[in-house]
Design an enzyme around this catalytic site. Sequence first.
Site, mmCIF file in Angstrom:
data_model
loop_
_atom_site.group_PDB
_atom_site.id
_atom_site.type_symbol
_atom_site.label_atom_id
_atom_site.label_comp_id
_atom_site.label_asym_id
_atom_site.label_seq_id
_atom_site.Cartn_x
_atom_site.Cartn_y
_atom_site.Cartn_z
ATOM 1 N N HIS A 1 0.726 -1.321 -0.045
ATOM 2 C CA HIS A 1 0.068 0.081 -0.113
ATOM 3 C C HIS A 1 1.030 1.077 0.017
ATOM 4 O O HIS A 1 2.108 1.269 0.631
ATOM 5 C CB HIS A 1 -1.102 -0.073 1.189
ATOM 6 C CG HIS A 1 -1.878 1.072 1.074
ATOM 7 N ND1 HIS A 1 -1.721 2.420 1.221
ATOM 8 C CD2 HIS A 1 -3.356 0.969 0.693
ATOM 9 C CE1 HIS A 1 -2.670 3.137 1.213
ATOM 10 N NE2 HIS A 1 -3.826 2.172 0.634
ATOM 11 N N GLU B 1 -3.873 1.204 -7.365
ATOM 12 C CA GLU B 1 -4.424 2.389 -6.421
ATOM 13 C C GLU B 1 -3.556 3.649 -6.939
ATOM 14 O O GLU B 1 -2.470 3.703 -6.252
ATOM 15 C CB GLU B 1 -4.247 1.973 -5.038
ATOM 16 C CG GLU B 1 -5.172 0.865 -4.583
ATOM 17 C CD GLU B 1 -5.415 1.261 -3.159
ATOM 18 O OE1 GLU B 1 -6.543 1.022 -2.712
ATOM 19 O OE2 GLU B 1 -4.517 1.169 -2.215
HETATM 20 P P1 PGA Z 1 -9.899 5.665 0.000
HETATM 21 O O1 PGA Z 1 -8.521 4.705 0.388
HETATM 22 O O2 PGA Z 1 -10.878 4.904 -0.679
HETATM 23 O O3 PGA Z 1 -10.005 6.429 1.103
HETATM 24 O O4 PGA Z 1 -9.183 6.518 -1.227
HETATM 25 C C1 PGA Z 1 -8.300 3.571 -0.518
HETATM 26 C C2 PGA Z 1 -7.096 2.794 0.060
HETATM 27 O O5 PGA Z 1 -6.238 3.518 0.465
HETATM 28 O O6 PGA Z 1 -6.807 1.713 0.032
#
Ligand code: PGA
Length: 223
Positions: free
Chosen positions: A86, A151
Site C-alpha cells: 500500500h 491504486e
Molecule cells: P480511499 O482509500 O478509498 O479512502 O481513497 C483507499 C485505499 O487507500 O486503499
Amino acid sequence: MIFAANLKCNHTRASFKIYAEILNKTIGVKCDDIIVFPPSVAFLEKENNFIQGAQNFYPCVNGAFTGELGKEHLDEFGIKCVLIGHSERRALGDEEFIKAKFDFAKEHGYKIVFCIGEDLKLKNSNQTLDFLKKQLEVIDLDYKNLIIAYEPIYSIGSGVSAKKEDIAKVLEFVSSLTQAPLLYGGSVNGDNIKDILNIKHCSGVLVGSAALKAENFIKLIKG
Ligand code: PGA
C-alpha cells in the site's frame, strides 16, 4: 466481484467488534470475496463471514523485531490474508523489503492483496505503465493466491477517483502480465462504484474512507 475494505488506522477493538457483527449478520454465510483489513489490535479471534486480513506484518515467524507482528501473531487470529505494498506503507520502506514480505507471504500460502500505483508526477509525464511494470517485477505474478490492487496515489483519500479511461488502460496492461484478479482502489464510493466495476478486467474494489462504516461498506457490496 471482490470487495475489500482497508480500515487503516481507524476503529478500535470495541468498534470493530460491532463493525464485524453487522457485516457478519448481513453477509449471512461465509464469503471469500469480502475482505476487511482492520487495525491489528482489533483482530477478532472468532470465525467471520468475511476474510479478515492484516494491513501489515513483518516477514518473520517471530523474533527480535521491536514493534512488529510476525506470522505467529497472525496465526493466533487465523489470519491468512495480507495487504502488501500500500502506498501509505511504501512511503516507509523500500522495494527490497516489499519483495521480502511478498516472498514470505507466498512461502506461507497467504492470500496477498498487492497494491501498485503511480503518483501524479509520473502520470503527467506518461510513465505510468513503465512504473507499474517495475513495481510488479519484484513479485511472482503467477502466484495462485494473488490479487492485485491498482491504486493511483493521487486518488487515494482525495475524494476523486482516477478517470475510467485511465483505470481501463492500466487494467488492460496489468491483465496482459498476470491472471490474478485486478481491483481498483482510490476514492471508491457509492457514486462511482458501478462505473468502476463495469471496467473491463476489473474484478473488484479496495475501499478506504467509504468503508469505514459497516453500513456504507454493505451498501457498496449490495450495489
Ligand atoms: P480511499 O482509500 O478509498 O479512502 O481513497 C483507499 C485505499 O487507500 O486503499
